[in-house]
Structures are given as C-alpha cells and as structure tokens.
Design an enzyme around this catalytic site. Structure first.
Site, PDB file in Angstrom:
ATOM      1  N   ASP A  36      14.427  31.721 -54.465  1.00  0.00           N
ATOM      2  CA  ASP A  36      14.293  30.922 -53.686  1.00  0.00           C
ATOM      3  C   ASP A  36      14.524  29.381 -53.611  1.00  0.00           C
ATOM      4  OD1 ASP A  36      11.359  31.317 -51.164  1.00  0.00           O
ATOM      5  OD2 ASP A  36      12.037  29.138 -51.813  1.00  0.00           O
ATOM      6  N   ILE A  37      14.972  28.726 -52.680  1.00  0.00           N
ATOM      7  CA  ILE A  37      15.481  27.574 -52.784  1.00  0.00           C
ATOM      8  C   ILE A  37      14.209  26.474 -52.851  1.00  0.00           C
ATOM      9  CG2 ILE A  37      15.162  26.753 -50.199  1.00  0.00           C
ATOM     10  CD1 ILE A  37      18.120  25.802 -50.502  1.00  0.00           C
ATOM     11  N   ASN A  77       5.004  37.740 -45.931  1.00  0.00           N
ATOM     12  CA  ASN A  77       4.387  36.903 -44.933  1.00  0.00           C
ATOM     13  C   ASN A  77       5.145  37.390 -43.799  1.00  0.00           C
ATOM     14  OD1 ASN A  77       3.295  35.091 -46.719  1.00  0.00           O
ATOM     15  ND2 ASN A  77       4.964  33.718 -47.013  1.00  0.00           N
ATOM     16  N   GLY A  98       2.679  32.978 -42.164  1.00  0.00           N
ATOM     17  CA  GLY A  98       3.320  31.879 -42.537  1.00  0.00           C
ATOM     18  C   GLY A  98       4.696  32.289 -42.637  1.00  0.00           C
ATOM     19  N   GLN A  99       5.377  33.131 -41.913  1.00  0.00           N
ATOM     20  CA  GLN A  99       6.733  33.652 -42.035  1.00  0.00           C
ATOM     21  C   GLN A  99       7.623  32.416 -41.347  1.00  0.00           C
ATOM     22  OE1 GLN A  99       7.645  37.498 -40.197  1.00  0.00           O
ATOM     23  NE2 GLN A  99       9.767  37.607 -40.701  1.00  0.00           N
ATOM     24  N   HIS A 110      11.621  39.680 -45.730  1.00  0.00           N
ATOM     25  CA  HIS A 110      11.927  39.767 -47.043  1.00  0.00           C
ATOM     26  C   HIS A 110      10.634  39.920 -47.860  1.00  0.00           C
ATOM     27  CE1 HIS A 110      11.088  35.882 -45.111  1.00  0.00           C
ATOM     28  NE2 HIS A 110      10.524  35.560 -45.999  1.00  0.00           N
ATOM     29  N   HIS A 143       8.388  38.113 -51.034  1.00  0.00           N
ATOM     30  CA  HIS A 143       8.601  37.220 -52.306  1.00  0.00           C
ATOM     31  C   HIS A 143       8.070  37.950 -53.309  1.00  0.00           C
ATOM     32  CE1 HIS A 143       8.362  33.590 -49.525  1.00  0.00           C
ATOM     33  NE2 HIS A 143       8.182  34.510 -48.600  1.00  0.00           N
TER      34      HIS A 143
END
Ligand code: 5GP
Ligand code: ZN
Length: 112
Positions: free
Chosen positions: A29-30, A85, A91-92, A98, A100
């Site tokens: 994740d960035i 999410n 909160g997507q 995906h 997490h």
C-alpha cells in the site's frame, strides 16, 4: 481502462509486488497504516465484493488464502487483520476489489 488497480496489475503504474499468481496480484500500500500493509487484488476487475457473483466464490476465497500466505512470509505470527472496505460507508476509495493485509503492530477494535 481507467481503473487505478487494473493499471497497477498490468504494470503501467509502478508498484512494489509482494505476491502474485494467476488469480491475484498483491502489492505494498502506498500509504501504509501499519508496518505491514499489503493489498491483494484479483487480476480480474471486480468493482467491490458487493458486485461479486456466484461464480466468483472461489476467487473470493483465494484472496483470503493469499493474504494468509503473505502474512506467513511477513512473519506475522502474532496476528494480523484482513479487511475488505466496501462502498462509501465502508470507506472504499478504489473501486477495484482488494483485501487489505494489515499487521506488524497491535490493532485496535472497533475500527473508526
Ligand atoms: P480502500 O480505501 O479502497 O479500501 O483502499 C485503497 C488503498 O489503496 C488505500 O489504502 C490507499 O493507500 C491505496 N492506494 C491508493 N492509490 C494507490 C497507488 O497508486 N498505489 C498503491 N500501491 N496503493 C494505493
Ligand atoms: Zn480494476
């Protein structure tokens, strides 16, 4: 094709790969929320788990399995969290399904 994660999966946007196979691509994740924060995305574009169809059941299970394998390779023997999410209230922010994988610290519950 305007989907951010589709571009990451095809390689036109760079990412840090963590795991990949014929079904999924996992990358860092960035904006990591914990020492380990990996996103596991199906190669196939599915907008969210809410849009998955009956034939996607094996794919959905595969994403969880991949997350657990990655957790092992990252040494998360004390535990971790797999989160999906979904939609605005969930909160997507990226509309490509995906999972997490978050770990490497003690996580609180309930989430915000
Ligand atoms: P969501 O909010 O949809 O559950 O999760 C989207 C995740 O994608 C966020 O944790 C966010 O930091 C991550 N993200 C957004 N843009 C990028 C990007 O360009 N590259 C990577 N590696 N992660 C991204
Ligand atoms: Zn996509």
């Amino acid at each position: 094709m305007s989907c951010l994660f589709c571009k990451i999966i095809e390689g036109s946007i760079p990412s840090t790969p963590v795991f990949q196979d014929e079904v999924c691509y996992a990358f860092a994740d960035i904006h990591p929320q914990a020492p380990v924060h990996v996103l596991v995305a199906p190669r196939q574009h599915i907008t969210s788990v809410d849009q998955a169809v009956e034939d996607d059941q094996k794919l959905l299970g595969h994403l969880l399995w991949a997350g657990a394998q990655i957790a092992k390779t990252k040494g998360l023997w004390k535990g971790y969290r797999l989160v999906v999410n979904t939609g605005e209230d969930g909160g997507q922010t990226v509309d490509h399904l995906h999972v997490h994988l978050v770990g490497g610290r003690s996580l609180t519950w309930p989430p915000g």
